[in-house]
Design an enzyme around this catalytic site. Sequence first.
Site, PDB file in Angstrom:
ATOM      1  N   LYS A 119       8.326  -2.713  -1.196  1.00 17.76           N
ATOM      2  CA  LYS A 119       9.524  -3.509  -1.490  1.00 17.76           C
ATOM      3  C   LYS A 119       9.591  -4.806  -0.692  1.00 17.76           C
ATOM      4  O   LYS A 119      10.258  -5.762  -1.114  1.00 17.76           O
ATOM      5  CB  LYS A 119      10.772  -2.670  -1.227  1.00 17.76           C
ATOM      6  CG  LYS A 119      11.032  -1.579  -2.255  1.00 17.76           C
ATOM      7  CD  LYS A 119      11.557  -2.158  -3.547  1.00 17.76           C
ATOM      8  CE  LYS A 119      12.111  -1.076  -4.459  1.00 17.76           C
ATOM      9  NZ  LYS A 119      12.734  -1.638  -5.679  1.00 17.76           N
ATOM     10  N   SER A 166       3.868   4.436  -3.003  1.00 16.64           N
ATOM     11  CA  SER A 166       4.778   3.300  -2.900  1.00 16.64           C
ATOM     12  C   SER A 166       5.580   3.242  -1.618  1.00 16.64           C
ATOM     13  O   SER A 166       6.070   2.174  -1.237  1.00 16.64           O
ATOM     14  CB  SER A 166       5.746   3.303  -4.091  1.00 16.64           C
ATOM     15  OG  SER A 166       6.492   4.509  -4.115  1.00 16.64           O
TER      16      SER A 166
END
Length: 427
Positions: free
Chosen positions: A61, A320
Amino acid sequence: MSTSSRETEPVVHAADIQQAQARISGVIAPTPLQYCPRLSEETGAEVFLKREDLQDVRSYKIRGAYNAISQLSDEAREAGIVAASAGNHAQGVAYACKSLGIQGRIFVPTKTPLQKRSRIRVHGGDAVELVVTGDTFDEAAAAARADAEERGATVVEPFDAKETIAGQGSVAAEVLSQLASQGRSLDTIVVPVGGGGLISGITSYVAELAPRTAVVGAEPEGAPSLTAALDAGGPVTLDELDPFIDGAAVRRIGDVTYRIIEKNLSRIHAMTVSEGATCTELLGLYQNEGIIAEPAGALSVAGLKELRPRPGETVVCVVSGGNNDVLRYSEIMERSLVHRGLKHYFLVNFPQEPGQLRHFLIDVLGPNDDITRFEYLKRNNRDIGTALVGIELGDAADLEQLFERIENTGPQCEYLRPGSSVYEYLI
Protein backbone atom coordinates in the site's frame (compact mmCIF):
# COMPACT_ATOMS: atom_id res chain seq x y z
CA MET A 1 -10.41 10.38 -30.89
CA SER A 2 -13.84 8.78 -31.35
CA THR A 3 -16.22 8.10 -28.51
CA SER A 4 -15.88 4.33 -28.97
CA SER A 5 -12.07 4.46 -28.76
CA ARG A 6 -12.25 6.58 -25.60
CA GLU A 7 -14.59 4.04 -24.01
CA THR A 8 -12.13 1.18 -24.64
CA GLU A 9 -9.05 3.11 -23.53
CA PRO A 10 -7.68 1.91 -20.17
CA VAL A 11 -7.70 4.44 -17.34
CA VAL A 12 -4.09 3.67 -16.39
CA HIS A 13 -1.29 3.02 -18.89
CA ALA A 14 1.99 1.21 -18.45
CA ALA A 15 3.69 4.59 -18.90
CA ASP A 16 1.79 5.94 -15.88
CA ILE A 17 3.05 3.01 -13.84
CA GLN A 18 6.62 3.46 -15.03
CA GLN A 19 6.47 7.11 -14.03
CA ALA A 20 5.10 6.12 -10.62
CA GLN A 21 7.90 3.60 -10.23
CA ALA A 22 10.49 6.28 -10.94
CA ARG A 23 8.73 8.68 -8.57
CA ILE A 24 8.77 6.30 -5.60
CA SER A 25 12.08 4.54 -6.30
CA GLY A 26 14.05 6.91 -4.08
CA VAL A 27 11.91 5.94 -1.10
CA ILE A 28 10.71 2.39 -1.75
CA ALA A 29 13.20 -0.37 -2.51
CA PRO A 30 12.13 -3.30 -4.72
CA THR A 31 10.89 -6.29 -2.73
CA PRO A 32 12.26 -9.81 -3.31
CA LEU A 33 10.74 -12.28 -5.73
CA GLN A 34 11.28 -15.50 -3.80
CA TYR A 35 11.15 -18.95 -5.39
CA CYS A 36 9.01 -21.33 -3.30
CA PRO A 37 10.10 -25.00 -3.61
CA ARG A 38 7.19 -26.29 -1.48
CA LEU A 39 4.42 -24.68 -3.53
CA SER A 40 6.22 -25.54 -6.76
CA GLU A 41 6.34 -29.21 -5.79
CA GLU A 42 2.69 -29.21 -4.67
CA THR A 43 1.38 -27.59 -7.86
CA GLY A 44 3.85 -28.68 -10.53
CA ALA A 45 4.37 -25.04 -11.53
CA GLU A 46 7.36 -22.82 -10.87
CA VAL A 47 5.95 -20.69 -8.06
CA PHE A 48 7.43 -17.41 -6.87
CA LEU A 49 6.30 -15.21 -3.98
CA LYS A 50 6.38 -11.44 -4.40
CA ARG A 51 7.28 -10.39 -0.86
CA GLU A 52 5.37 -7.14 -0.34
CA ASP A 53 5.21 -8.06 3.33
CA LEU A 54 8.86 -6.90 3.46
CA GLN A 55 8.05 -3.27 2.70
CA ASP A 56 8.90 -0.79 5.47
CA VAL A 57 5.18 -0.60 6.24
CA ARG A 58 4.79 -4.35 5.63
CA SER A 59 2.46 -4.03 2.64
CA TYR A 60 2.33 -2.86 -0.97
CA LYS A 61 0.00 0.00 0.00
CA ILE A 62 2.91 2.39 0.49
CA ARG A 63 3.42 2.40 -3.30
CA GLY A 64 0.07 3.96 -4.16
CA ALA A 65 -0.06 6.21 -1.11
CA TYR A 66 3.37 7.73 -1.68
CA ASN A 67 2.80 8.12 -5.42
CA ALA A 68 -0.46 9.98 -4.84
CA ILE A 69 0.71 12.22 -1.99
CA SER A 70 4.01 13.17 -3.61
CA GLN A 71 2.11 14.72 -6.54
CA LEU A 72 -0.06 17.05 -4.44
CA SER A 73 0.22 20.78 -5.04
CA ASP A 74 1.62 23.12 -2.38
CA GLU A 75 -1.91 24.34 -1.65
CA ALA A 76 -3.20 20.79 -1.16
CA ARG A 77 -0.29 19.93 1.10
CA GLU A 78 -0.97 22.99 3.19
CA ALA A 79 -4.65 22.06 3.59
CA GLY A 80 -3.69 18.57 4.77
CA ILE A 81 -4.88 15.15 3.73
CA VAL A 82 -7.46 12.63 4.89
CA ALA A 83 -7.45 8.88 4.34
CA ALA A 84 -9.58 5.89 5.25
CA SER A 85 -8.14 2.43 5.56
CA ALA A 86 -8.46 -1.01 7.10
CA GLY A 87 -4.88 -0.49 8.27
CA ASN A 88 -2.33 -0.99 5.50
CA HIS A 89 -3.13 2.02 3.31
CA ALA A 90 -3.12 4.06 6.51
CA GLN A 91 0.44 3.02 7.23
CA GLY A 92 1.53 4.04 3.75
CA VAL A 93 -0.21 7.39 4.14
CA ALA A 94 1.34 7.89 7.58
CA TYR A 95 4.79 7.09 6.23
CA ALA A 96 4.36 9.55 3.35
CA CYS A 97 2.99 12.28 5.63
CA LYS A 98 5.98 12.06 7.94
CA SER A 99 8.47 11.86 5.05
CA LEU A 100 6.96 14.79 3.13
CA GLY A 101 6.06 16.97 6.12
CA ILE A 102 2.29 16.92 5.53
CA GLN A 103 -0.39 16.76 8.22
CA GLY A 104 -2.85 13.92 7.82
CA ARG A 105 -5.95 12.55 9.52
CA ILE A 106 -6.52 8.84 9.12
CA PHE A 107 -9.82 7.01 9.73
CA VAL A 108 -9.86 3.27 10.47
CA PRO A 109 -12.77 0.98 11.49
CA THR A 110 -13.03 -0.36 15.03
CA LYS A 111 -12.13 -3.88 13.89
CA THR A 112 -8.69 -2.76 12.69
CA PRO A 113 -6.20 -4.89 14.67
CA LEU A 114 -4.31 -3.10 17.43
CA GLN A 115 -1.03 -4.03 15.75
CA LYS A 116 -1.99 -2.01 12.68
CA ARG A 117 -3.14 0.95 14.75
CA SER A 118 0.16 0.95 16.61
CA ARG A 119 2.18 0.83 13.39
CA ILE A 120 0.18 3.75 11.93
CA ARG A 121 1.20 5.88 14.89
CA VAL A 122 4.82 4.75 14.63
CA HIS A 123 5.08 5.55 10.92
CA GLY A 124 3.21 8.86 11.14
CA GLY A 125 4.39 10.24 14.45
CA ASP A 126 3.20 13.81 15.04
CA ALA A 127 2.26 14.16 11.37
CA VAL A 128 -0.93 12.11 11.66
CA GLU A 129 -4.05 11.91 13.79
CA LEU A 130 -5.73 8.51 14.05
CA VAL A 131 -9.53 8.37 14.21
CA VAL A 132 -11.19 5.02 14.97
CA THR A 133 -14.81 4.92 13.81
CA GLY A 134 -17.37 2.60 12.21
CA ASP A 135 -17.58 -1.19 12.11
CA THR A 136 -16.30 -1.55 8.53
CA PHE A 137 -13.90 0.13 6.12
CA ASP A 138 -16.82 1.59 4.19
CA GLU A 139 -18.18 3.34 7.29
CA ALA A 140 -14.73 4.72 8.10
CA ALA A 141 -14.40 5.91 4.49
CA ALA A 142 -17.72 7.78 4.68
CA ALA A 143 -16.55 9.55 7.84
CA ALA A 144 -13.24 10.44 6.19
CA ARG A 145 -14.92 11.99 3.14
CA ALA A 146 -17.27 14.02 5.32
CA ASP A 147 -14.31 15.32 7.32
CA ALA A 148 -12.35 16.21 4.18
CA GLU A 149 -15.28 18.11 2.71
CA GLU A 150 -15.78 20.04 5.92
CA ARG A 151 -12.12 21.04 6.26
CA GLY A 152 -11.16 21.35 2.60
CA ALA A 153 -8.59 18.59 2.90
CA THR A 154 -7.59 16.17 0.13
CA VAL A 155 -8.74 12.55 0.30
CA VAL A 156 -6.00 10.06 -0.57
CA GLU A 157 -7.95 7.13 -1.94
CA PRO A 158 -6.85 3.63 -0.88
CA PHE A 159 -7.66 2.08 -4.25
CA ASP A 160 -10.12 3.99 -6.44
CA ALA A 161 -7.91 6.68 -7.98
CA LYS A 162 -5.52 6.77 -10.92
CA GLU A 163 -2.48 7.85 -8.87
CA THR A 164 -3.03 5.09 -6.31
CA ILE A 165 -3.59 2.44 -8.99
CA ALA A 166 -0.45 3.50 -10.86
CA GLY A 167 1.60 3.17 -7.69
CA GLN A 168 0.25 -0.31 -6.98
CA GLY A 169 0.97 -1.31 -10.56
CA SER A 170 4.68 -0.89 -9.89
CA VAL A 171 4.49 -4.36 -8.28
CA ALA A 172 4.01 -5.80 -11.78
CA ALA A 173 6.84 -3.70 -13.20
CA GLU A 174 9.20 -5.17 -10.60
CA VAL A 175 7.96 -8.74 -11.14
CA LEU A 176 8.49 -8.64 -14.91
CA SER A 177 11.96 -7.13 -14.49
CA GLN A 178 12.95 -9.67 -11.84
CA LEU A 179 11.75 -12.60 -13.93
CA ALA A 180 13.44 -11.24 -17.06
CA SER A 181 16.76 -11.17 -15.20
CA GLN A 182 16.34 -14.95 -14.79
CA GLY A 183 15.36 -15.46 -18.41
CA ARG A 184 11.73 -16.13 -17.50
CA SER A 185 8.40 -14.72 -18.60
CA LEU A 186 5.29 -14.42 -16.44
CA ASP A 187 2.48 -16.88 -17.21
CA THR A 188 0.11 -16.26 -14.28
CA ILE A 189 0.04 -13.81 -11.39
CA VAL A 190 -2.30 -14.37 -8.42
CA VAL A 191 -3.41 -11.17 -6.72
CA PRO A 192 -5.50 -10.55 -3.57
CA VAL A 193 -8.58 -8.42 -4.20
CA GLY A 194 -10.33 -5.99 -1.86
CA GLY A 195 -11.19 -2.67 -3.46
CA GLY A 196 -9.34 -3.61 -6.65
CA GLY A 197 -6.41 -1.17 -6.64
CA LEU A 198 -3.68 -3.81 -6.83
CA ILE A 199 -5.30 -6.04 -9.42
CA SER A 200 -6.25 -3.11 -11.67
CA GLY A 201 -2.72 -1.68 -11.47
CA ILE A 202 -1.06 -5.02 -12.19
CA THR A 203 -3.52 -5.77 -15.00
CA SER A 204 -2.92 -2.37 -16.60
CA TYR A 205 0.81 -3.06 -16.75
CA VAL A 206 0.77 -6.65 -18.01
CA ALA A 207 -1.94 -5.83 -20.57
CA GLU A 208 0.60 -3.73 -22.44
CA LEU A 209 3.93 -5.34 -21.61
CA ALA A 210 3.06 -9.01 -21.01
CA PRO A 211 -0.27 -9.48 -22.81
CA ARG A 212 -0.19 -13.28 -22.59
CA THR A 213 -0.09 -13.19 -18.79
CA ALA A 214 -3.19 -14.40 -16.94
CA VAL A 215 -4.26 -12.46 -13.84
CA VAL A 216 -6.10 -14.32 -11.07
CA GLY A 217 -7.97 -12.24 -8.51
CA ALA A 218 -8.49 -14.03 -5.18
CA GLU A 219 -11.00 -12.40 -2.84
CA PRO A 220 -12.48 -13.49 0.50
CA GLU A 221 -15.59 -15.61 0.39
CA GLY A 222 -17.05 -13.34 3.06
CA ALA A 223 -16.38 -10.16 1.06
CA PRO A 224 -16.80 -11.00 -2.66
CA SER A 225 -17.08 -7.45 -3.98
CA LEU A 226 -15.46 -8.29 -7.35
CA THR A 227 -17.55 -11.40 -7.95
CA ALA A 228 -20.71 -9.49 -7.09
CA ALA A 229 -19.76 -6.69 -9.49
CA LEU A 230 -19.04 -9.13 -12.32
CA ASP A 231 -22.38 -10.87 -11.74
CA ALA A 232 -24.25 -7.55 -11.70
CA GLY A 233 -22.35 -5.92 -14.55
CA GLY A 234 -21.03 -3.15 -12.30
CA PRO A 235 -20.04 -2.33 -8.71
CA VAL A 236 -22.65 -3.20 -6.10
CA THR A 237 -22.68 -2.84 -2.32
CA LEU A 238 -22.62 -6.13 -0.43
CA ASP A 239 -25.42 -6.61 2.10
CA GLU A 240 -23.27 -8.79 4.35
CA LEU A 241 -19.56 -8.71 5.07
CA ASP A 242 -17.18 -10.92 7.05
CA PRO A 243 -14.48 -8.51 8.29
CA PHE A 244 -12.03 -11.24 9.31
CA ILE A 245 -9.71 -10.75 6.32
CA ASP A 246 -9.58 -7.08 7.19
CA GLY A 247 -7.13 -6.05 4.47
CA ALA A 248 -9.58 -7.17 1.76
CA ALA A 249 -12.97 -6.78 3.46
CA VAL A 250 -14.56 -4.11 1.27
CA ARG A 251 -18.31 -3.90 0.65
CA ARG A 252 -17.98 -2.35 -2.82
CA ILE A 253 -15.22 -2.57 -5.37
CA GLY A 254 -14.05 0.77 -6.77
CA ASP A 255 -15.68 2.34 -9.82
CA VAL A 256 -12.34 3.16 -11.46
CA THR A 257 -10.81 -0.19 -10.60
CA TYR A 258 -13.85 -2.02 -11.95
CA ARG A 259 -13.63 -0.15 -15.27
CA ILE A 260 -10.07 -1.40 -15.69
CA ILE A 261 -11.03 -4.95 -14.71
CA GLU A 262 -14.03 -4.93 -17.06
CA LYS A 263 -11.87 -3.92 -20.00
CA ASN A 264 -9.52 -6.84 -19.29
CA LEU A 265 -11.94 -9.67 -18.57
CA SER A 266 -10.30 -11.87 -21.20
CA ARG A 267 -7.13 -12.07 -19.10
CA ILE A 268 -8.67 -11.96 -15.58
CA HIS A 269 -10.06 -14.90 -13.62
CA ALA A 270 -11.84 -14.04 -10.37
CA MET A 271 -12.28 -16.54 -7.55
CA THR A 272 -13.47 -16.49 -3.96
CA VAL A 273 -11.46 -18.20 -1.25
CA SER A 274 -12.84 -19.21 2.13
CA GLU A 275 -11.52 -17.58 5.26
CA GLY A 276 -10.62 -21.03 6.61
CA ALA A 277 -8.56 -21.93 3.54
CA THR A 278 -6.78 -18.59 3.79
CA CYS A 279 -5.94 -19.25 7.44
CA THR A 280 -4.57 -22.67 6.52
CA GLU A 281 -2.25 -21.17 3.91
CA LEU A 282 -1.24 -18.36 6.27
CA LEU A 283 -0.08 -20.97 8.77
CA GLY A 284 1.62 -22.90 5.98
CA LEU A 285 3.65 -19.86 4.97
CA TYR A 286 4.69 -19.32 8.57
CA GLN A 287 5.56 -22.92 9.37
CA ASN A 288 7.35 -23.72 6.10
CA GLU A 289 8.78 -20.49 4.68
CA GLY A 290 8.94 -18.44 7.88
CA ILE A 291 6.75 -15.75 6.29
CA ILE A 292 4.55 -13.75 8.66
CA ALA A 293 1.59 -12.92 6.44
CA GLU A 294 -1.66 -11.29 7.43
CA PRO A 295 -4.87 -12.97 6.24
CA ALA A 296 -5.13 -10.77 3.13
CA GLY A 297 -1.46 -11.47 2.44
CA ALA A 298 -2.16 -15.20 2.23
CA LEU A 299 -5.15 -14.86 -0.12
CA SER A 300 -3.02 -15.33 -3.23
CA VAL A 301 -1.51 -18.59 -1.97
CA ALA A 302 -4.96 -19.84 -0.98
CA GLY A 303 -6.12 -18.92 -4.48
CA LEU A 304 -3.18 -20.81 -5.99
CA LYS A 305 -4.40 -24.00 -4.32
CA GLU A 306 -7.70 -23.62 -6.20
CA LEU A 307 -5.93 -23.37 -9.56
CA ARG A 308 -4.57 -26.12 -11.77
CA PRO A 309 -1.50 -24.49 -13.32
CA ARG A 310 0.18 -26.12 -16.27
CA PRO A 311 3.28 -28.13 -15.38
CA GLY A 312 6.32 -25.87 -15.42
CA GLU A 313 4.50 -22.58 -15.96
CA THR A 314 5.75 -19.55 -14.05
CA VAL A 315 3.30 -18.40 -11.40
CA VAL A 316 3.74 -15.44 -9.04
CA CYS A 317 1.68 -15.06 -5.87
CA VAL A 318 1.66 -11.57 -4.37
CA VAL A 319 2.09 -11.79 -0.59
CA SER A 320 0.49 -8.40 -0.14
CA GLY A 321 1.03 -7.74 3.55
CA GLY A 322 2.44 -8.94 6.84
CA ASN A 323 0.68 -6.80 9.42
CA ASN A 324 -0.71 -9.57 11.57
CA ASP A 325 -1.46 -9.24 15.25
CA VAL A 326 -0.10 -12.15 17.29
CA LEU A 327 -3.32 -12.06 19.32
CA ARG A 328 -5.22 -13.23 16.23
CA TYR A 329 -3.34 -16.51 15.85
CA SER A 330 -5.71 -18.48 18.10
CA GLU A 331 -8.64 -17.52 15.84
CA ILE A 332 -6.55 -18.19 12.74
CA MET A 333 -5.72 -21.68 14.02
CA GLU A 334 -9.36 -22.29 14.92
CA ARG A 335 -10.62 -21.32 11.47
CA SER A 336 -7.96 -23.47 9.84
CA LEU A 337 -8.88 -26.53 11.90
CA VAL A 338 -12.58 -26.10 11.09
CA HIS A 339 -11.77 -25.68 7.39
CA ARG A 340 -9.67 -28.85 7.38
CA GLY A 341 -12.47 -30.82 9.03
CA LEU A 342 -10.54 -31.40 12.25
CA LYS A 343 -12.51 -29.21 14.68
CA HIS A 344 -16.17 -29.84 15.50
CA TYR A 345 -18.64 -28.62 18.09
CA PHE A 346 -21.59 -30.34 19.74
CA LEU A 347 -24.29 -29.46 22.25
CA VAL A 348 -24.30 -32.48 24.57
CA ASN A 349 -27.09 -33.17 27.04
CA PHE A 350 -25.37 -34.96 29.89
CA PRO A 351 -27.69 -36.76 32.36
CA GLN A 352 -26.78 -35.50 35.82
CA GLU A 353 -25.55 -38.89 37.00
CA PRO A 354 -22.09 -39.94 38.17
CA GLY A 355 -19.71 -41.16 35.46
CA GLN A 356 -21.40 -39.57 32.44
CA LEU A 357 -18.37 -37.53 31.40
CA ARG A 358 -16.09 -40.54 31.86
CA HIS A 359 -18.47 -42.57 29.69
CA PHE A 360 -18.30 -39.90 26.98
CA LEU A 361 -14.51 -39.85 27.05
CA ILE A 362 -14.11 -43.62 26.91
CA ASP A 363 -16.96 -44.72 24.64
CA VAL A 364 -17.51 -41.76 22.33
CA LEU A 365 -14.09 -40.23 21.65
CA GLY A 366 -11.75 -42.01 19.26
CA PRO A 367 -8.16 -42.87 20.24
CA ASN A 368 -6.77 -39.82 18.42
CA ASP A 369 -9.53 -37.38 19.34
CA ASP A 370 -9.31 -34.70 22.00
CA ILE A 371 -11.71 -32.38 23.81
CA THR A 372 -10.52 -28.80 23.32
CA ARG A 373 -13.51 -27.03 24.84
CA PHE A 374 -16.00 -27.99 27.51
CA GLU A 375 -18.46 -25.48 28.87
CA TYR A 376 -21.73 -26.01 30.71
CA LEU A 377 -24.26 -23.58 29.27
CA LYS A 378 -26.71 -23.80 32.15
CA ARG A 379 -27.25 -26.03 35.16
CA ASN A 380 -30.73 -25.15 36.31
CA ASN A 381 -32.15 -28.52 35.20
CA ARG A 382 -31.71 -31.17 37.88
CA ASP A 383 -31.87 -34.04 35.38
CA ILE A 384 -29.88 -32.82 32.36
CA GLY A 385 -26.88 -30.53 31.97
CA THR A 386 -26.22 -29.12 28.49
CA ALA A 387 -22.56 -28.57 27.61
CA LEU A 388 -20.82 -27.05 24.62
CA VAL A 389 -18.13 -29.55 23.64
CA GLY A 390 -15.37 -28.88 21.12
CA ILE A 391 -13.65 -31.96 19.69
CA GLU A 392 -10.47 -32.01 17.63
CA LEU A 393 -10.09 -35.12 15.49
CA GLY A 394 -6.83 -36.79 14.67
CA ASP A 395 -8.04 -37.20 11.08
CA ALA A 396 -10.93 -35.52 9.27
CA ALA A 397 -12.05 -38.92 7.96
CA ASP A 398 -12.85 -40.00 11.54
CA LEU A 399 -15.95 -37.79 11.75
CA GLU A 400 -18.40 -40.40 10.48
CA GLN A 401 -17.17 -42.92 13.05
CA LEU A 402 -17.58 -40.27 15.76
CA PHE A 403 -21.19 -39.72 14.65
CA GLU A 404 -21.80 -43.49 14.80
CA ARG A 405 -20.43 -43.79 18.33
CA ILE A 406 -22.52 -40.83 19.48
CA GLU A 407 -25.66 -42.38 17.99
CA ASN A 408 -25.00 -45.86 19.41
CA THR A 409 -23.53 -45.17 22.84
CA GLY A 410 -23.43 -41.48 23.58
CA PRO A 411 -25.78 -39.01 25.26
CA GLN A 412 -28.16 -36.87 23.24
CA CYS A 413 -26.09 -34.53 21.01
CA GLU A 414 -26.72 -31.76 18.52
CA TYR A 415 -24.03 -31.15 15.92
CA LEU A 416 -23.32 -27.45 15.33
CA ARG A 417 -22.73 -26.87 11.65
CA PRO A 418 -20.26 -24.10 10.76
CA GLY A 419 -22.08 -21.09 9.39
CA SER A 420 -25.36 -21.84 11.17
CA SER A 421 -26.84 -19.15 13.40
CA VAL A 422 -26.34 -21.24 16.55
CA TYR A 423 -22.71 -21.92 15.61
CA GLU A 424 -21.99 -18.24 15.01
CA TYR A 425 -23.63 -17.29 18.30
CA LEU A 426 -21.90 -19.86 20.50
CA ILE A 427 -18.50 -20.19 18.81
